[in-house]
Every structure is written in structure tokens, then in C-alpha cells.
Design a protein around this motif. Structure first.
Motif, short mmCIF file in Angstrom:
data_model
loop_
_atom_site.label_atom_id
_atom_site.label_comp_id
_atom_site.label_asym_id
_atom_site.label_seq_id
_atom_site.Cartn_x
_atom_site.Cartn_y
_atom_site.Cartn_z
N LEU A 151 45.53 62.67 -51.98
CA LEU A 151 46.09 61.41 -52.45
C LEU A 151 45.00 60.57 -53.11
O LEU A 151 43.80 60.76 -52.84
CB LEU A 151 46.71 60.65 -51.29
CG LEU A 151 47.96 61.28 -50.67
CD1 LEU A 151 48.32 60.58 -49.36
CD2 LEU A 151 49.13 61.22 -51.64
N PRO A 152 45.38 59.62 -53.96
CA PRO A 152 44.38 58.82 -54.68
C PRO A 152 43.35 58.16 -53.76
O PRO A 152 42.15 58.17 -54.07
CB PRO A 152 45.23 57.77 -55.40
CG PRO A 152 46.54 58.44 -55.62
CD PRO A 152 46.76 59.31 -54.41
N GLY A 153 43.80 57.61 -52.63
CA GLY A 153 42.86 56.97 -51.73
C GLY A 153 41.84 57.94 -51.16
O GLY A 153 40.66 57.60 -51.02
N HIS A 154 42.29 59.13 -50.82
CA HIS A 154 41.37 60.14 -50.29
C HIS A 154 40.46 60.69 -51.38
O HIS A 154 39.30 61.03 -51.11
CB HIS A 154 42.16 61.26 -49.62
CG HIS A 154 42.79 60.87 -48.32
ND1 HIS A 154 44.11 60.47 -48.23
CD2 HIS A 154 42.28 60.77 -47.07
CE1 HIS A 154 44.38 60.16 -46.97
NE2 HIS A 154 43.30 60.33 -46.24
N ARG A 155 40.95 60.79 -52.59
CA ARG A 155 40.07 61.22 -53.68
C ARG A 155 38.94 60.21 -53.89
O ARG A 155 37.79 60.60 -54.11
CB ARG A 155 40.87 61.40 -54.97
CG ARG A 155 41.92 62.50 -54.91
CD ARG A 155 42.35 62.95 -56.30
NE ARG A 155 42.92 61.89 -57.11
CZ ARG A 155 44.21 61.60 -57.20
NH1 ARG A 155 45.10 62.29 -56.47
NH2 ARG A 155 44.63 60.64 -58.00
N ARG A 156 39.28 58.94 -53.79
CA ARG A 156 38.24 57.90 -53.92
C ARG A 156 37.29 57.95 -52.73
O ARG A 156 36.06 57.84 -52.89
CB ARG A 156 38.88 56.52 -54.05
CG ARG A 156 39.68 56.32 -55.35
CD ARG A 156 40.10 54.87 -55.52
NE ARG A 156 41.05 54.45 -54.50
CZ ARG A 156 42.38 54.51 -54.66
NH1 ARG A 156 42.90 55.00 -55.78
NH2 ARG A 156 43.18 54.07 -53.71
N LYS A 157 37.85 58.11 -51.54
CA LYS A 157 37.04 58.12 -50.33
C LYS A 157 35.99 59.23 -50.36
O LYS A 157 34.82 59.01 -50.00
CB LYS A 157 37.94 58.28 -49.11
CG LYS A 157 37.20 58.47 -47.80
CD LYS A 157 38.18 58.72 -46.65
CE LYS A 157 37.44 59.04 -45.35
NZ LYS A 157 38.38 59.31 -44.23
#
Length: 401
Positions: free
Chosen positions: A101-107
């Protein structure tokens, strides 16, 4: 030579949807490196109970279907050392494939800009539940929620008056369809890069794939202003065509007729069922009369077809001009001579798996089995140029399995 020989794919993905895209790419010849959590691996490996089916021991079809032919590295990309290895892998890849998910990709620092920083020409492909835009882009989901329920298949296949909804016919049904869509998009992006040098960001969602699968029905629904509805169970398939519907045989199997031009095929069907008298029956003398007298024709066909077994009708209908098929379950397809002749079922290690539906040069794919968890970790690290001292350091730090 398979069409994607020489293409390297780094897959950072879990469960069924995006890994099934990697499986298709592997069958087309790509070297697909599956990056798994250094301790837990892909959670799909722990899936043993699927509906009424339970798998004990290995091989486990729940992991094999979507991971055939890949190599696996166990990697903790939350550590600096693990992240360094991941970026090294990405820098040498043609495709970076992820379900995060986008948040995990950023994380984890694996979003488009992060990967493009080390590999400006990489094709970046991501599978999502609900698409890359809109207020719900950050939400996850499964094929049951996004593909089946939200994209209208469940409502369209559930007959009126039935409480709840008809569930998908098999595990990973929407995942596999959506994964094949994603593999096709990736291949188109590779073709574009080959022609222009420009890389693409490829997006496929379960929601979009579910809508595409229902596209014809949705177009009709939107145009006519009413929802597509499933027929009541037991009703003949078409209200105006006796040669388009299901018929029971003597051994409680079913035949599916789909002859959309009943006037063209009526006489041939009558001859094949030993009822030539029906050819000149005034009720069925023209296509219009056949349509108008569908109920009577269906009654006659039901009685005649119920008198012989499926095997008997299969032999008789070998020369039938119109399209028809036996209704088969997931076990019966294994005995279908046409399926075998086209090698739509292939051996992958100890299991038989369904091959992806694309063949090149009339040749079936020859997939290997899914890798054991982290089985190629050392092999892949050596390919990156790391020596054994560094590999041991990475293991000690918990960065790799």
C-alpha cells in the motif's frame, strides 16, 4: 527462447493477486526474484485451510499457484543492510513489482521515486485493491471485497430472493484474473521502453479488473438504467432461444448449448437427438417460430436429453455443428481430452497446475515449482557480487535469512 528471457523482475508482494502476475511473467521466461520477509515469508505460505479444503504438508497449492518458477530471497528491508540489498536488486531489475500500500511503500522507501533513484529506467508496477487515485487509494482489500463484491459480480450472479450473495467459485479467482491483467500491462510497458526508452508506472487494481470482467453487463445496465440480474435457478438460459441454455442428462450431468442462431442449428440438433420429425414441425419451421415457441421446444429437448448419459451425448455431439459443452467441475477438467491436448494443465514439480492462458509458438509453458522460503537467498546475494564474509554479516544482522 521464451519471450521474456533476460528480463529480471523484483517482486515485493504477498498473497495471491500481484504474485500471480509474477508467476505469469516467470512462465513467459522472466527471472522473477520474490522478496519475502526474512522471518515470516509470504503469509500465503501459512494458508492451509481454503473453504472446505485443507492441505497438510508440502507441496501446498495455495502457495504454488501464484509463485511457480520464481526464486526466493528472505530479506528484512526495514534494516539498513536489508534496504541496501533491496536497492541493489532493484538497480539491476527491468521491473519492480509490488503489492504494498502507498503508506507502506513510503515507510520502507520503495515508492516510485525511491526505486527510480537507483534505476531510472525501471518499469514500476503496482497492484492495488481500489486503484491509485481517490480518497480510498490508501485502503487495502482482497478479491472477495474489491473484485467480487464491489465491482458488481456478486450482485449480478446472485439470483433474486437469495439471502446474502453467491461467493467466488474458487480461491484467488479475482486475484488470478487481475494478476494476468497486470502481467499484460507490464509486458506492454517493457515493449514501450524497448521502443522509446521511456519507463512506465503500471497500475492494475482488483476493482478495475472486476469492472472489466463485468464490462459488457455494466454497459447494458448503465445504458438501460437497470441492474443486471441473474435468472432464478432452474430457469432455461434464454427466454427466446431453446438452443441457448442448460440441459440435464440421464446421469445427472449437464450440457450447455449456446447456439445464438437457433434457425441455423435447429435441424442439425434434431438429427443428432434422433428427432428428425421436429425439423418440419410447424411450431419450429422458422427462426421466429422457434423463438416464439421456446417453452415447448425446451420441454421436448429436456425430455430427450434426459434419456441418455453425458458420455453418450458427447459421442453423438462430436459432429454437432453448433457450440455446446459439458458442464464440468474442478476435478472433472483433469479428464478432459481437449484440455490435455492443449497442455492447459502442466506439471510444476510435484503438482499439476493450470498454465497461464497465453501460449507462444503453440508451446505450453514449462514452469518450475514455487521456491521454498528464502531458498535462493545466498545464490542471489552471490550474483550481486557479495562475498561470503559479507553474506555472513548480513545474516548476523538479521538483514537476510
Amino acid at each position: 527462447m521464451r519471450p521474456l528471457e533476460g528480463v529480471r523482475v523484483v517482486e515485493v508482494a504477498m498473497y495471491g493477486f500481484v504474485p500471480s502476475a509474477g508467476a505469469v511473467l516467470a512462465e513467459w521466461g522472466a527471472d522473477v526474484i520474490k522478496v519475502e520477509h526474512a522471518v515470516n515469508g509470504d503469509p500465503q505460505r501459512g494458508l492451509r485451510q481454503t473453504g472446505a479444503f485443507r492441505v497438510e504438508g508440502d507441496p501446498n497449492p495455495n502457495i504454488e499457484h501464484a509463485n511457480r518458477g520464481k526464486r526466493s530471497i528472505g530479506l528484512d528491508m526495514s534494516t539498513p543492510e536489508g534496504k541496501e540489498v533491496l536497492l541493489d536488486l532493484a538497480s539491476r531489475a527491468d521491473v519492480f513489482l509490488t503489492s504494498f500500500l502507498p503508506g507502506h511503500r513510503r515507510k520502507f522507501g520503495i515508492d516510485v521515486d525511491d526505486i527510480r533513484a537507483v534505476n531510472p529506467t525501471v518499469v514500476y508496477a503496482r497492484g492495488s485493491a481500489l486503484g491509485p487515485r481517490g480518497v480510498e487509494a490508501e485502503r487495502g482489500g482482497y478479491d472477495m471485497t474489491a473484485f467480487w463484491a464491489r465491482a458488481s459480480t456478486a450482485a449480478s450472479i446472485t439470483p433474486p430472493g437469495v439471502e446474502g450473495m453467491i461467493t467466488p467459485p474458487a480461491p484467488a479467482y479475482g486475484d488470478t484474473i487481475s494478476g494476468t491483467n497486470l502481467a499484460g500491462g507490464i509486458t506492454a510497458a517493457l515493449f514501450r521502453r524497448e521502443r522509446t526508452g521511456e519507463p512506465s508506472v503500471v497500475d492494475v487494481s482488483l476493482l478495475g479488473s472486476g469492472l472489466w470482467a463485468m464490462g459488457h453487463g455494466i454497459a447494458l445496465a448503465l445504458h438501460l438504467g437497470k441492474a443486471w440480474e441473474a435468472p432464478v435457478p432452474g430457469v432455461h438460459g434464454s427466454p427466446a432461444n431453446p438452443l441457448s441454455g442448460l440441459y440435464r442428462t440421464a446421469d445427472d450431468r449437464y450440457l450447455s448449448f449456446v447456439m445464438l442462431q437457433p434457425g441455423k442449428f435447429w435441424a442439425d440438433v434434431c438429427r443428432h437427438i434422433d428427432r428428425p420429425d421436429l425439423i418440419d414441425d410447424p411450431r419450429f419451421a422458422t427462426a421466429e417460430l422457434i423463438s416464439a415457441n421456446t417453452r415447448e421446444a425446451v420441454g421436448i429437448l429436456r425430455e430427450v436429453l434426459a434419456a441418455r448419459t453425458l458420455a453418450e451425448w458427447t459421442e453423438r455431439f462430436a459432429t454437432l455443428a453448433g457450440p455446446w459443452a459439458p458442464v464440468q467441475d474442478a476435478l472433472q477438467v483433469g479428464d478432459d481430452a481437449q484440455i490435455r491436448a492443449n497442455e492447459y494443465l502442466v506439471r510444476a514439480g510435484e503438482l499439476e497446475l493450470v498454465a497461464n492462458p497465453v501460449q507462444f509458438d503453440v508451446t505450453a509453458p514449462a514452469p518450475g515449482p514455487a521456491p521454498e522460503f528464502a531458498a535462493q537467498t545466498e545464490e542471489i546475494l552471490l550474483e550481486l557480487g557479495l562475498d561470503w564474509e559479507r553474506i555472513i554479516e548480513l545474516k548476523t544482522a538479521g538483514a537476510v535469512t
